[in-house]
Scaffold this active site. Sequence first.
Site, PDB file in Angstrom:
ATOM      1  CE  LYS A 125      -4.373   1.146   0.017  1.00 12.57           C
ATOM      2  NZ  LYS A 125      -5.542   0.433  -0.490  1.00 12.57           N
ATOM      3  CG  ASP A 165      -7.427   3.285  -1.067  1.00  9.20           C
ATOM      4  OD1 ASP A 165      -8.020   2.206  -0.960  1.00  9.20           O
ATOM      5  OD2 ASP A 165      -7.380   4.100  -0.123  1.00  9.20           O
TER       6      ASP A 165
HETATM    7  P1  NDP Z   1     -13.266   7.472  -3.107  1.00  9.94           P
HETATM    8  O1  NDP Z   1     -12.211   8.493  -2.885  1.00  9.94           O
HETATM    9  O2  NDP Z   1     -13.804   7.255  -4.473  1.00  9.94           O
HETATM   10  O3  NDP Z   1     -14.508   7.736  -2.140  1.00  9.94           O
HETATM   11  C1  NDP Z   1     -14.377   7.788  -0.766  1.00  9.94           C
HETATM   12  C2  NDP Z   1     -15.694   8.219  -0.176  1.00  9.94           C
HETATM   13  O4  NDP Z   1     -15.622   8.138   1.235  1.00  9.94           O
HETATM   14  C3  NDP Z   1     -16.040   9.655  -0.489  1.00  9.94           C
HETATM   15  O5  NDP Z   1     -17.431   9.782  -0.545  1.00  9.94           O
HETATM   16  C4  NDP Z   1     -15.459  10.411   0.703  1.00  9.94           C
HETATM   17  O6  NDP Z   1     -16.091  11.647   0.946  1.00  9.94           O
HETATM   18  C5  NDP Z   1     -15.735   9.438   1.817  1.00  9.94           C
HETATM   19  N1  NDP Z   1     -14.718   9.587   2.862  1.00  9.94           N
HETATM   20  C6  NDP Z   1     -13.376   9.411   2.731  1.00  9.94           C
HETATM   21  N2  NDP Z   1     -12.744   9.665   3.880  1.00  9.94           N
HETATM   22  C7  NDP Z   1     -13.710  10.011   4.750  1.00  9.94           C
HETATM   23  C8  NDP Z   1     -13.706  10.361   6.108  1.00  9.94           C
HETATM   24  N3  NDP Z   1     -12.557  10.419   6.806  1.00  9.94           N
HETATM   25  N4  NDP Z   1     -14.900  10.636   6.706  1.00  9.94           N
HETATM   26  C9  NDP Z   1     -16.066  10.566   5.985  1.00  9.94           C
HETATM   27  N5  NDP Z   1     -16.130  10.240   4.691  1.00  9.94           N
HETATM   28  C10 NDP Z   1     -14.984   9.954   4.098  1.00  9.94           C
HETATM   29  O7  NDP Z   1     -12.655   6.110  -2.507  1.00  9.94           O
HETATM   30  P2  NDP Z   1     -13.116   4.620  -2.781  1.00  9.94           P
HETATM   31  O8  NDP Z   1     -14.582   4.555  -2.969  1.00  9.94           O
HETATM   32  O9  NDP Z   1     -12.212   4.041  -3.795  1.00  9.94           O
HETATM   33  O10 NDP Z   1     -12.717   3.928  -1.384  1.00  9.94           O
HETATM   34  C11 NDP Z   1     -13.618   3.837  -0.294  1.00  9.94           C
HETATM   35  C12 NDP Z   1     -13.155   2.756   0.655  1.00  9.94           C
HETATM   36  O11 NDP Z   1     -13.076   1.498  -0.041  1.00  9.94           O
HETATM   37  C13 NDP Z   1     -11.754   2.957   1.255  1.00  9.94           C
HETATM   38  O12 NDP Z   1     -11.721   2.415   2.551  1.00  9.94           O
HETATM   39  C14 NDP Z   1     -10.866   2.116   0.342  1.00  9.94           C
HETATM   40  O13 NDP Z   1      -9.662   1.732   0.977  1.00  9.94           O
HETATM   41  C15 NDP Z   1     -11.794   0.926   0.106  1.00  9.94           C
HETATM   42  N6  NDP Z   1     -11.478   0.123  -1.066  1.00  9.94           N
HETATM   43  C16 NDP Z   1     -11.464   0.662  -2.318  1.00  9.94           C
HETATM   44  C17 NDP Z   1     -11.200  -0.129  -3.404  1.00  9.94           C
HETATM   45  C18 NDP Z   1     -11.281   0.407  -4.787  1.00  9.94           C
HETATM   46  O14 NDP Z   1     -11.196  -0.404  -5.725  1.00  9.94           O
HETATM   47  N7  NDP Z   1     -11.449   1.694  -5.008  1.00  9.94           N
HETATM   48  C19 NDP Z   1     -10.840  -1.552  -3.261  1.00  9.94           C
HETATM   49  C20 NDP Z   1     -10.982  -2.061  -1.899  1.00  9.94           C
HETATM   50  C21 NDP Z   1     -11.257  -1.224  -0.867  1.00  9.94           C
HETATM   51  P3  NDP Z   1     -15.385  13.008   0.420  1.00  9.94           P
HETATM   52  O15 NDP Z   1     -15.398  12.910  -1.069  1.00  9.94           O
HETATM   53  O16 NDP Z   1     -16.229  14.097   0.969  1.00  9.94           O
HETATM   54  O17 NDP Z   1     -13.990  12.967   0.995  1.00  9.94           O
END
Ligand code: NDP
Length: 450
Positions: A125, A165
């Site tokens: 990571k 991510d």
């Molecule tokens: P994105 O950046 O596309 O979206 C993240 C979302 O979560 C946004 O809506 C963001 O809101 C919100 N968010 C992030 N940090 C916070 C926080 N501290 N408090 C509240 N809301 C928060 O990321 P992904 O959808 O790709 O990833 C989401 C999760 O899934 C993570 O944990 C990631 O590690 C996990 N994941 C992702 C994979 C992938 O293929 N993308 C694979 C496996 C796991 P805002 O935009 O307002 O910050």
Amino acid sequence: MSYSQEVLADLKARYPYQPEFLQAVEEVLNTLQPLFEKDGKYQQNRILERITEPDRSFAFRVEWIDDQGKVQVNRAFRFQFNDAIGPYKGGLRLHPSVNPSILKFLGFEQIFKNSLCGLPIGGAKGGSDFDPKGKSDAEIMRFCQAFMTQLYRYIGATVDVPAGDIGVGGREIGYLYGAYKRLTTKYEGVLTGKGLTWGGSLARTEATGYGVVYFADEMLKARGKSLKGLRCAVSGAGNVAIYCCEKLQQYGAKPVTVSDSRGSILDENGINVEVLKQVKEVERASLTRYKELVPSAKYVPVSEYPQGQHFVWTVPVDAAFPCATQNEVSAADAETLVKNGCFCVSEGANMPSEIAAINTFLKAGIAYGPAKAANAGGVATSQLEMEQNAGMTAWTFEEVDAKLHNIMINIHRNAAETAKEFGCEGNLVLGANIAGFRKVADAMIAQGVI
Ligand code: NDP
């Protein structure tokens, strides 16, 4: 003191300032003791002491120039955790909260997730405390280029293959890939999540969210239930959350919530996925914009969340899909979900539930799919992208989606059968951890003390 407890105590003394990393290790080690009791070789080979330290890690400075001509400085890292079963693989996170503790928790989890999905990939990571929010495209590009001038030394198609991510989507992968090519003159599958005309795989964008739903479907089927007609809470509004909502609707379920870092949406008519995509993928706006486009929906800002709770988990639902970030489901949230009748939780985000919340779900006996099993569809499809790149070919959406679906079915079966083997039927946390760990640990033993 058991072997697991001994190693955990040592890590706690060594890394007291890395709480997320310690939490991830504790969650895994809590479940491995039955394996160590069955077979002494893991302790004899000091596998826990070895697997909890990254093979190697890199920390570097990223300097770039913003649109005002000012010099900006960020900190960046790559943790190459374990390559016993394949080249390092794991995402890059761009978020102001990024630090070694968060990246080590993610890298550690990635080892077992990648093992569990049955494909030959190791765990890693990386990321930076750069905040993409509010930055222009040109600023994002300059940051990504500067980041790659360091990272390119450590990665390669058969060495270490980063992906997206939080904060890293198709746009960022494009700039990173362009910079890698320029620096190395190599056109190879060094990053996944690429665009479709330059080596990307169909269904990679959808994979994590779809996989979370496929996994929930398997858990429910094993209990004689289905997703059809279920009312669902989803958190997050990014890549994982969007495609989780989309697949839920295809299964006849109704996601009624999404959230971002500023607030949540409750849409009793079911989340309008086209509007959500427009707001988040096209406009990159806040969820207040969803409320503007769908006036009948309710918007709740973070300032109005109940004390110590996340709004979306207070909404009565049958199934919950945490898809935002780590520790977004507290013990109180878990209790509220269970009290309101929720009988299925499938985790899209990494480590979204605090340890006390996991214990609440397990104690209640609900279908609980831990992240390293339920969200493995993303990395699995990344590996399918690597496979297509290596074979210089491209598969159809249907082919990739069918492989993804099959992988999620196998992950569920593997976790469920392993839980049964150790006398803990239905405990997919234990099943996933032991199954993921055993394969990597056996490979480490076979490869000797290196
Ligand atoms: P994105 O950046 O596309 O979206 C993240 C979302 O979560 C946004 O809506 C963001 O809101 C919100 N968010 C992030 N940090 C916070 C926080 N501290 N408090 C509240 N809301 C928060 O990321 P992904 O959808 O790709 O990833 C989401 C999760 O899934 C993570 O944990 C990631 O590690 C996990 N994941 C992702 C994979 C992938 O293929 N993308 C694979 C496996 C796991 P805002 O935009 O307002 O910050």
